[in-house]
Every structure is written in structure tokens, then in C-alpha cells.
Design an enzyme around this catalytic site. Structure first.
Site: not given
Ligand code: AMP
Length: 118
Positions: A28, A82, A95
């Protein structure tokens, strides 16, 4: 194309931990724990609402393998997905957050009075 589909297609760089024909795991970008990995299916599914039991079956094995690979399988960890707006889902591609490497607190929740969580 969604953000995670671009990561799968390597159009956006990511720090990949494991990959097979069906799934991808990467760090992440904004870690909430010493270990914070995202595990995703390569086939786009918006969220847990739409995922098939078959995909979940192999996703379970994939997540278990990753935890062994990064050495948190014995110490414990948390798996979170989530779902939708109330669930706080920001990226609309299924995810699983794999969090570990420390004793995790219970998120933003207040354990003493569940009513405070509403
Ligand atoms: P959610 O809030 O459950 O949709 O989680 C989305 C997650 O994606 C968050 O923890 C972000 O930090 C992560 N995220 C967003 N963009 C990227 C990226 N380019 N590479 C890795 N993680 C990401």
C-alpha cells in the site's frame, strides 16, 4: 480503466510482492501498519458485493501464501476489505488490506462504547 487495473497492466508502478495469473499483491502506498499489503484479483470486480465464491476460495490461498512470504503468518495479522461508501471504500476494485507487523489497535472504533462508533 480503474487505478488498480492500471497497476495490474503496469501502466502505474507499484511495489509488487507476489503475482500469478489471477491475483496481484503489492505494498500500500500509504501504509497504516509496518506491513500493509493490498491483494487484488486481476479480473475487475468492483467490490466484495460482486465477488464469486470461487474467486474468494483461491483469493484465500493467495492471501495465506503472502502472509508466509512476508513472515507475519505466525505473529498474526488483519485482513480487511472496505465495501462501498459506508465501508469507506475509496478504490472501486476489490482489494484486501493485509495489515501486520505490530499489535494492531481496533481501527478508529471505540471498544468501550459501541454506540460511539455510529
Ligand atoms: P480503500 O480505502 O479500502 O479503497 O483502500 C484503498 C487503498 O489503496 C488505500 O489504503 C491507499 O493508500 C491505497 N492506494 C491508493 N493508490 C495506490 C497506489 N498507487 N499504490 C498502492 N496503493 C495505493
Amino acid at each position: 480503466m480503474c487505478l488498480f487495473c492500471k497497476i495490474i497492466n503496469k501502466e502505474i508502478p507499484s511495489n509488487i510482492i507476489a503475482e500469478n495469473d489471477d491475483f496481484l499483491a503489492f505494498h500500500d502506498i500509504n501504509p497504516k501498519a509496518p506491513v500493509h499489503i493490498l491483494a487484488i484479483p486481476k479480473k475487475h470486480v468492483d467490490s466484495f458485493i460482486e465477488v464469486s465464491p470461487q474467486t474468494m476460495s483461491s483469493m484465500t490461498s493467495f492471501i495465506q501464501e503472502i502472509t508466509k512470504e512476508v513472515g507475519i503468518d505466525k505473529t498474526g495479522y488483519r485482513v480487511i476489505t472496505n465495501i462501498g461508501d459506508d465501508g469507506g471504500q475509496e478504490v472501486k476494485h476489490l482489494h484486501f488490506h493485509i495489515l501486520g507487523g505490530a499489535k494492531l489497535k481496533w481501527g478508529h472504533f471505540n471498544d468501550s462504547d459501541p454506540k460511539n462508533n455510529l
